[in-house]
Design a protein around this motif. Structure first.
Motif, PDB file in Angstrom:
ATOM      1  N   HIS A  87      -8.483  11.239  12.758  1.00  0.00           N
ATOM      2  CA  HIS A  87      -8.211  10.794  11.384  1.00  0.00           C
ATOM      3  C   HIS A  87      -8.639   9.325  11.320  1.00  0.00           C
ATOM      4  CE1 HIS A  87      -5.333  11.233   7.655  1.00  0.00           C
ATOM      5  NE2 HIS A  87      -6.573  10.911   7.326  1.00  0.00           N
TER       6      HIS A  87
ATOM      7  N   TYR B 255     -14.762  -7.326   6.694  1.00  0.00           N
ATOM      8  CA  TYR B 255     -14.230  -6.632   5.507  1.00  0.00           C
ATOM      9  C   TYR B 255     -13.115  -7.463   4.881  1.00  0.00           C
ATOM     10  CZ  TYR B 255     -11.769  -3.297   2.536  1.00  0.00           C
ATOM     11  OH  TYR B 255     -11.155  -2.701   1.456  1.00  0.00           O
TER      12      TYR B 255
ATOM     13  N   SER C 110      -7.253  15.871   3.170  1.00  0.00           N
ATOM     14  CA  SER C 110      -6.353  15.111   4.044  1.00  0.00           C
ATOM     15  C   SER C 110      -4.937  15.664   4.060  1.00  0.00           C
ATOM     16  CB  SER C 110      -6.327  13.657   3.596  1.00  0.00           C
ATOM     17  OG  SER C 110      -7.640  13.149   3.558  1.00  0.00           O
TER      18      SER C 110
ATOM     19  N   ARG D 223     -10.171  -2.354   6.857  1.00  0.00           N
ATOM     20  CA  ARG D 223      -9.396  -3.569   7.130  1.00  0.00           C
ATOM     21  C   ARG D 223      -9.293  -3.978   8.587  1.00  0.00           C
ATOM     22  NH1 ARG D 223      -4.332  -1.871   3.638  1.00  0.00           N
ATOM     23  NH2 ARG D 223      -5.015   0.077   4.586  1.00  0.00           N
TER      24      ARG D 223
END
Ligand code: CP3
Length: 352
Positions: free
Chosen positions: A327, A43, A213, A38
């Motif tokens: 991350h 996108y 994660s 995003r």
């Protein structure tokens, strides 16, 4: 950048694949977790016309979104546009995205665990394998393609909690209240993800990454018994697959001595652990991937360059470093700073 012709006319190995095998590369390769997403206007433009799940299930759209960041930036690898929950949808679990995954009927009983079928990738997620083939045929600069899956415990956490929660009480208490049932569910997920990753490699993925994660939710004993054991089971199922294997235990700095015993080529490191410490703990036969704080993309260009240099210095001169964020990239990130990041990594690493 990715596949320049050498003087002999022979295509050298792309820097990403060389580094993943701990071999010297012309520069430190870089890709960015969640690079398709995003923060990119292109996108958002496609996403305005299609819902997220349709985008993951339509090979043309998934391949297009996978390649968007490679057209804009000189990235050294592509990562398939999909989601860690996609194979579970293929196994019949009802999941909505808002934007994170919401499981309609959270897993709480043995009957639900028993009813979870194995994954047959060609039957249950054929569109993923088709997306892999489309990307391989069309990716800019012949950049290598990374296939991925969610780590068994990370999938477990979404399946058992069902919806967002602060302390992840449902998943964490399930481990202690029903340890054998937890192991059984984790084993099923581990086997499904081994089949899923193998199928992606057979379709053309050139490296495979397991995203754990939520590793950082667990203390060392629970990590060992539940998350690590299941991830090892996934990787054991991939021992002869022939492509580099990457394990990413997010927030797992205190778990790296256990991770050192895993049979993988590269370990993804979040920004909380310096790469020099990670390398010392993991030993010389593992590469590292990471680990710029995603927040660093909000610094001035001069400071960003210094932060990049600091990560390269921490990684040291030995081969086997793949640059990445610690991350996923944030939605609010300015794409111009990603362009700068890629340039700085290439420039500063090829001078050495
Ligand atoms: O470029 C890439 O990295 C490939 C695409 C990718 C997505 N999800 C797209 C996505 C990858 C590799 C993932 C993996 C994933 N999904 C993970 C592991 C990686 C990590 O970040 O730790 C996890 C935990 C998920 C679960 C998930 N899916 C969450 C928590 C969310 C919400 C994310 C957010 O930023 O709010 C999603 C949805 C999702 N997955 C989006 C994208 C682009 C946003 C969907 C949208 O367009 O609305």
């Amino acid at each position: 950048m990715v596949a320049e012709l050498s003087a002999s006319g022979v295509q050298p190995e792309p820097a990403f694949l060389a580094a993943a095998r701990r071999k010297p590369a012309a520069h430190t390769p870089i890709w960015v977790m969640r690079q398709a997403g995003r923060y990119l206007p292109e996108y958002r433009e496609l996403r305005a016309k299609h819902d997220f799940v349709s985008m993951t299930r339509n090979p043309e759209l998934a391949a297009e979104v996978t390649m968007q960041p490679l057209r804009r930036f000189e990235l050294d690898a592509a990562i398939l546009f999909s989601d860690i929950m996609t194979p579970l949808q293929g196994m019949g679990v009802q999941i909505d995205f808002a934007p994170g995954p919401i499981v309609a009927q959270p897993f709480r009983t043995d009957a639900q665990i028993d009813a979870l079928p194995p994954l047959v990738p060609a039957r249950d997620v054929p569109f993923v394998l088709e997306s892999v083939k489309l990307v391989r045929a069309n990716v800019p600069r012949g950049a290598p393609l990374i296939g991925f899956a969610g780590g068994p415990f990370t999938l477990f956490r979404y399946l058992v909690c069902g919806k967002p929660s602060k302390e992840f009480e449902a998943a964490r208490s399930f481990l202690f209240a029903h340890p054998e049932s937890s192991e059984r569910l984790l084993d099923k997920l581990a086997d499904a993800m081994a089949a899923y990753l193998r199928a992606q490699a057979e379709a053309g993925a050139q490296a495979l990454m397991l995203f754990e994660s939520w590793a950082g939710l667990l203390g060392p004993r629970e990590f060992q018994r539940f998350a690590l054991r299941a991830a090892k089971r996934t990787f054991a199922g991939l021992s002869n697959v022939g492509v580099p294997l990457i394990y990413y235990p997010n927030n797992g700095g205190s778990l790296l001595d256990q991770v050192a015993a895993m049979n993988v080529d590269v370990v993804g490191i979040d920004w909380r652990t310096p790469l020099s410490v990670a390398r010392r703990t993991l030993g010389p036969d593992k590469g590292v991937q990471g680990n710029l704080d995603p927040a660093a993309l909000f610094s001035s260009p001069e400071d960003l360059r210094k932060h990049v240099q600091a990560v390269l210095t921490e990684a040291g001169p030995a081969p086997g470093h793949i640059f990445n964020l610690g991350h996923g990239i944030w939605q609010q990130t300015n794409p111009d700073n990603v362009a700068r990041l890629v340039d700085y990594v290439h420039e500063l690493s090829s001078k050495r």
